[in-house]
Design a protein around this motif. Sequence first.
Motif, PDB file in Angstrom:
ATOM      1  N   ALA A  12       0.838  -1.480  -0.489  1.00 59.37           N
ATOM      2  CA  ALA A  12       0.141  -0.196   0.007  1.00 59.37           C
ATOM      3  C   ALA A  12       0.819   0.745   0.127  1.00 59.37           C
ATOM      4  CB  ALA A  12      -0.803   0.286   1.212  1.00 59.37           C
ATOM      5  N   GLY A  13       1.861   1.058   0.472  1.00 58.62           N
ATOM      6  CA  GLY A  13       3.482   2.308   0.747  1.00 58.62           C
ATOM      7  C   GLY A  13       2.546   3.471   1.022  1.00 58.62           C
ATOM      8  N   VAL A  14       3.548   4.383   1.267  1.00 60.47           N
ATOM      9  CA  VAL A  14       3.272   5.629   2.442  1.00 60.47           C
ATOM     10  C   VAL A  14       2.791   7.087   1.862  1.00 60.47           C
ATOM     11  CG1 VAL A  14       4.899   7.104   3.904  1.00 60.47           C
ATOM     12  CG2 VAL A  14       5.544   4.287   3.370  1.00 60.47           C
ATOM     13  N   ASN A  15       1.953   6.990   2.771  1.00 58.44           N
ATOM     14  CA  ASN A  15       1.585   8.861   1.853  1.00 58.44           C
ATOM     15  C   ASN A  15       2.245   9.896   2.494  1.00 58.44           C
ATOM     16  OD1 ASN A  15      -0.291   7.467   0.393  1.00 58.44           O
ATOM     17  ND2 ASN A  15      -2.057   7.457   1.989  1.00 58.44           N
ATOM     18  N   VAL A  16       2.747  10.896   1.644  1.00 57.41           N
ATOM     19  CA  VAL A  16       3.223  12.690   2.272  1.00 57.41           C
ATOM     20  C   VAL A  16       2.326  12.955   2.542  1.00 57.41           C
ATOM     21  CG1 VAL A  16       4.216  14.585   1.277  1.00 57.41           C
ATOM     22  CG2 VAL A  16       5.367  12.128   0.460  1.00 57.41           C
ATOM     23  N   GLU A  17       1.772  13.241   3.645  1.00 58.84           N
ATOM     24  CA  GLU A  17       0.674  13.581   3.884  1.00 58.84           C
ATOM     25  C   GLU A  17       0.128  15.710   3.898  1.00 58.84           C
ATOM     26  OE1 GLU A  17      -0.492  11.469   7.589  1.00 58.84           O
ATOM     27  OE2 GLU A  17      -0.744   9.644   6.072  1.00 58.84           O
ATOM     28  N   GLY A  18       1.809  16.102   4.183  1.00 62.74           N
ATOM     29  CA  GLY A  18       1.595  17.575   4.172  1.00 62.74           C
ATOM     30  C   GLY A  18       3.014  17.478   3.794  1.00 62.74           C
ATOM     31  N   LYS A  37       8.039   5.959   8.208  1.00 66.13           N
ATOM     32  CA  LYS A  37       9.415   5.866   7.915  1.00 66.13           C
ATOM     33  C   LYS A  37       9.219   5.181   6.162  1.00 66.13           C
ATOM     34  CE  LYS A  37      12.140   4.863  11.783  1.00 66.13           C
ATOM     35  NZ  LYS A  37      12.634   3.641  13.136  1.00 66.13           N
ATOM     36  N   VAL A  38      10.316   6.142   5.207  1.00 63.33           N
ATOM     37  CA  VAL A  38      10.279   5.946   4.251  1.00 63.33           C
ATOM     38  C   VAL A  38      11.575   5.964   3.700  1.00 63.33           C
ATOM     39  CG1 VAL A  38      10.474   8.255   3.147  1.00 63.33           C
ATOM     40  CG2 VAL A  38       8.888   6.828   2.066  1.00 63.33           C
ATOM     41  N   ASP A  39      12.339   4.841   2.814  1.00 68.76           N
ATOM     42  CA  ASP A  39      12.732   4.490   1.877  1.00 68.76           C
ATOM     43  C   ASP A  39      13.093   5.350   1.128  1.00 68.76           C
ATOM     44  OD1 ASP A  39      13.650   2.028   3.469  1.00 68.76           O
ATOM     45  OD2 ASP A  39      12.776   0.668   2.481  1.00 68.76           O
ATOM     46  N   HIS A  40      14.574   6.297   0.885  1.00 70.77           N
ATOM     47  CA  HIS A  40      14.902   8.023   0.191  1.00 70.77           C
ATOM     48  C   HIS A  40      16.119   8.212  -0.711  1.00 70.77           C
ATOM     49  CE1 HIS A  40      15.673   9.642   3.308  1.00 70.77           C
ATOM     50  NE2 HIS A  40      16.524  10.498   2.946  1.00 70.77           N
ATOM     51  N   LYS A  41      16.740   8.867  -1.396  1.00 67.14           N
ATOM     52  CA  LYS A  41      17.576   9.085  -1.834  1.00 67.14           C
ATOM     53  C   LYS A  41      17.859  10.653  -2.178  1.00 67.14           C
ATOM     54  CE  LYS A  41      19.359   4.719  -4.166  1.00 67.14           C
ATOM     55  NZ  LYS A  41      19.669   4.151  -5.395  1.00 67.14           N
ATOM     56  N   VAL A  42      18.509  11.629  -1.675  1.00 66.53           N
ATOM     57  CA  VAL A  42      18.276  12.921  -2.586  1.00 66.53           C
ATOM     58  C   VAL A  42      20.187  12.924  -2.970  1.00 66.53           C
ATOM     59  CG1 VAL A  42      18.638  15.384  -1.404  1.00 66.53           C
ATOM     60  CG2 VAL A  42      16.565  13.434   0.073  1.00 66.53           C
ATOM     61  N   PHE A  43      19.787  14.200  -3.846  1.00 58.80           N
ATOM     62  CA  PHE A  43      21.312  14.275  -4.851  1.00 58.80           C
ATOM     63  C   PHE A  43      20.859  15.422  -5.285  1.00 58.80           C
ATOM     64  CE2 PHE A  43      18.417  11.377  -7.043  1.00 58.80           C
ATOM     65  CZ  PHE A  43      18.421  11.622  -8.586  1.00 58.80           C
ATOM     66  N   ALA A  44      21.756  16.561  -6.058  1.00 57.86           N
ATOM     67  CA  ALA A  44      21.414  16.845  -6.522  1.00 57.86           C
ATOM     68  C   ALA A  44      21.941  17.634  -8.063  1.00 57.86           C
ATOM     69  CB  ALA A  44      21.999  18.798  -5.558  1.00 57.86           C
ATOM     70  N   LEU A  51      17.178  20.162  -6.983  1.00 61.71           N
ATOM     71  CA  LEU A  51      17.307  18.942  -5.927  1.00 61.71           C
ATOM     72  C   LEU A  51      16.138  17.796  -6.675  1.00 61.71           C
ATOM     73  CD1 LEU A  51      19.107  17.805  -3.612  1.00 61.71           C
ATOM     74  CD2 LEU A  51      17.008  19.542  -2.392  1.00 61.71           C
ATOM     75  N   VAL A  52      16.599  16.775  -6.084  1.00 63.10           N
ATOM     76  CA  VAL A  52      16.091  15.361  -6.846  1.00 63.10           C
ATOM     77  C   VAL A  52      15.775  14.926  -5.453  1.00 63.10           C
ATOM     78  CG1 VAL A  52      15.576  14.005  -8.197  1.00 63.10           C
ATOM     79  CG2 VAL A  52      17.010  15.994  -8.976  1.00 63.10           C
ATOM     80  N   ILE A  53      14.543  14.791  -4.781  1.00 67.43           N
ATOM     81  CA  ILE A  53      13.934  13.896  -3.671  1.00 67.43           C
ATOM     82  C   ILE A  53      13.550  12.280  -3.807  1.00 67.43           C
ATOM     83  CG2 ILE A  53      13.110  13.399  -1.748  1.00 67.43           C
ATOM     84  CD1 ILE A  53      12.842  16.818  -1.622  1.00 67.43           C
ATOM     85  N   ASP A  54      13.561  11.850  -4.180  1.00 66.91           N
ATOM     86  CA  ASP A  54      13.468  10.302  -5.231  1.00 66.91           C
ATOM     87  C   ASP A  54      12.952   9.278  -3.519  1.00 66.91           C
ATOM     88  OD1 ASP A  54      13.098  10.367  -8.159  1.00 66.91           O
ATOM     89  OD2 ASP A  54      15.378   9.228  -7.474  1.00 66.91           O
ATOM     90  N   LEU A  55      11.490   8.966  -3.873  1.00 67.78           N
ATOM     91  CA  LEU A  55      10.502   8.079  -2.285  1.00 67.78           C
ATOM     92  C   LEU A  55      10.081   7.444  -2.933  1.00 67.78           C
ATOM     93  CD1 LEU A  55       9.805  11.221  -1.991  1.00 67.78           C
ATOM     94  CD2 LEU A  55       9.333  10.442   0.284  1.00 67.78           C
ATOM     95  N   GLU A  56      10.839   5.729  -2.106  1.00 73.14           N
ATOM     96  CA  GLU A  56      10.314   4.595  -2.672  1.00 73.14           C
ATOM     97  C   GLU A  56       8.762   4.436  -2.270  1.00 73.14           C
ATOM     98  OE1 GLU A  56      13.447   1.456  -1.771  1.00 73.14           O
ATOM     99  OE2 GLU A  56      14.474   2.105  -2.861  1.00 73.14           O
ATOM    100  N   ASN A  57       7.580   3.626  -3.811  1.00 69.02           N
ATOM    101  CA  ASN A  57       6.704   3.228  -2.492  1.00 69.02           C
ATOM    102  C   ASN A  57       5.759   4.294  -1.781  1.00 69.02           C
ATOM    103  OD1 ASN A  57       4.311   1.151  -3.073  1.00 69.02           O
ATOM    104  ND2 ASN A  57       5.817  -0.106  -1.372  1.00 69.02           N
ATOM    105  N   THR A  58       5.719   4.982  -2.698  1.00 71.57           N
ATOM    106  CA  THR A  58       5.123   6.291  -1.845  1.00 71.57           C
ATOM    107  C   THR A  58       4.059   7.291  -2.220  1.00 71.57           C
ATOM    108  OG1 THR A  58       7.218   6.827  -0.985  1.00 71.57           O
ATOM    109  CG2 THR A  58       5.663   9.154  -0.752  1.00 71.57           C
ATOM    110  N   ASN A  83       8.857   5.210 -11.956  1.00 71.78           N
ATOM    111  CA  ASN A  83       8.361   3.158 -11.274  1.00 71.78           C
ATOM    112  C   ASN A  83       7.450   2.559 -10.881  1.00 71.78           C
ATOM    113  OD1 ASN A  83      11.144   3.519 -12.643  1.00 71.78           O
ATOM    114  ND2 ASN A  83      12.448   3.441 -10.577  1.00 71.78           N
ATOM    115  N   GLY A  84       6.541   3.085 -11.522  1.00 70.45           N
ATOM    116  CA  GLY A  84       5.053   2.733 -11.008  1.00 70.45           C
ATOM    117  C   GLY A  84       4.485   3.530  -9.773  1.00 70.45           C
ATOM    118  N   ASN A  85       5.510   2.451  -8.595  1.00 71.19           N
ATOM    119  CA  ASN A  85       4.655   2.371  -7.175  1.00 71.19           C
ATOM    120  C   ASN A  85       5.833   4.186  -6.533  1.00 71.19           C
ATOM    121  OD1 ASN A  85       3.048   0.450  -7.267  1.00 71.19           O
ATOM    122  ND2 ASN A  85       4.310  -0.915  -6.270  1.00 71.19           N
ATOM    123  N   ASP A  86       6.512   4.243  -6.728  1.00 71.60           N
ATOM    124  CA  ASP A  86       7.432   6.072  -6.263  1.00 71.60           C
ATOM    125  C   ASP A  86       7.233   7.592  -7.089  1.00 71.60           C
ATOM    126  OD1 ASP A  86       8.963   3.450  -5.740  1.00 71.60           O
ATOM    127  OD2 ASP A  86      10.546   3.444  -6.615  1.00 71.60           O
TER     128      ASP A  86
END
Length: 347
Positions: A12-18, A37-44, A51-58, A83-86
């Motif tokens: 079902a994944g994680v929601n960014v709620e605010g 908690k959410v798996d993520h990567k951040v790179f400039a 700035l790119v923020i990639d959040l998995e299953n979110t 990628n579908g769920n990210d």
Amino acid sequence: MLTLLFPMAAMAGVNVEGVRIWPAPDHTRLVLDVADKVDHKVFALSGPSRLVIDLENTTLKADFDKLDLSGSPVKRIRSAPRNGNDLRVVLDLKSDIKPRSFQLEPNQQYGHRLVVDLIDEGGLKARKPSEPTVTENANGKRDIIVVVDAGHGGEDPGAIGPRGTREKDVVLRMSKTLAELIDAKPGYTAKLTRTGDYYIDLRSRTLLARKHNADLFVSVHADAFRTPQPRGASVFALSQRGATSETARWLAKTENRSDLIGGAGGVSLDGRDDMLAGVLLDLSMTASINSSLGVGDSILGRLGSVAKLHKKGVEQAAFAVLKSPDIPSVLVEAGFISNPKEEQNLS
């Protein structure tokens, strides 16, 4: 059915709620409220700055368009599924920044959070030390500089009272009032570590005091307890345990060796062997703590005439903001915000 439902729940994944943004002089903090908690990567990226923020299953449930980006290096925030769920979030920036990310556990006010700091590398470390003000009619003597530190700020509300009063708001108003009183006294100049609702990490608060050539550092807080009964003001100086750990930290970090003990014209640790540097640090720490205890005792005497005291003597603890080896430093708990009457008085 349970066997089938558990993997579905995981998918079902994680929601960014605010989402919130906190601009500060040397960095901007972007906070995403997430359901867990959410798996993520951040790179400039450069050319243009992003700035790119990639959040998995979110999945995004918040609205970035409602954010006020004024005062921040962010021009625009874009987002799209990936990628579908990210989820990919892209910050279009006015200039290059250094990113830092971490996750925060729930507190009194917020749930799980992903924090992304956009750090201006020309910020705190590049600030030139303040030139002390010289009082006109005092034979050329410089003003005594008092750095007033409002605790908490931004995403860190501090303690919250029964009526919802936030420590970070109370201590900022109190610190500004204190600074005005200090500035009104001839021969004294006040500097604030923060002037708005943003967070400064604890080490940077003492670094700011050094940049301002502080003669005294006063950190302002409002205490809290799990029950509403405790009340009264307290004053803290650094404990010997805190002094010992700080001396070890200074000796362990070679970049500290170029710092001076006693401000401009003081003693440099550069080129000293560990034993001599340790002795100099111990002497400076001891003098600083003794001065802090003296100032703290004077503050308690004045506080006792306008408020109930929680303890009659100056207490000692290993607070990080008190660990400057050459600046007398005290932390004042102005009252218990968890006590309904004192919450009202603090407000």
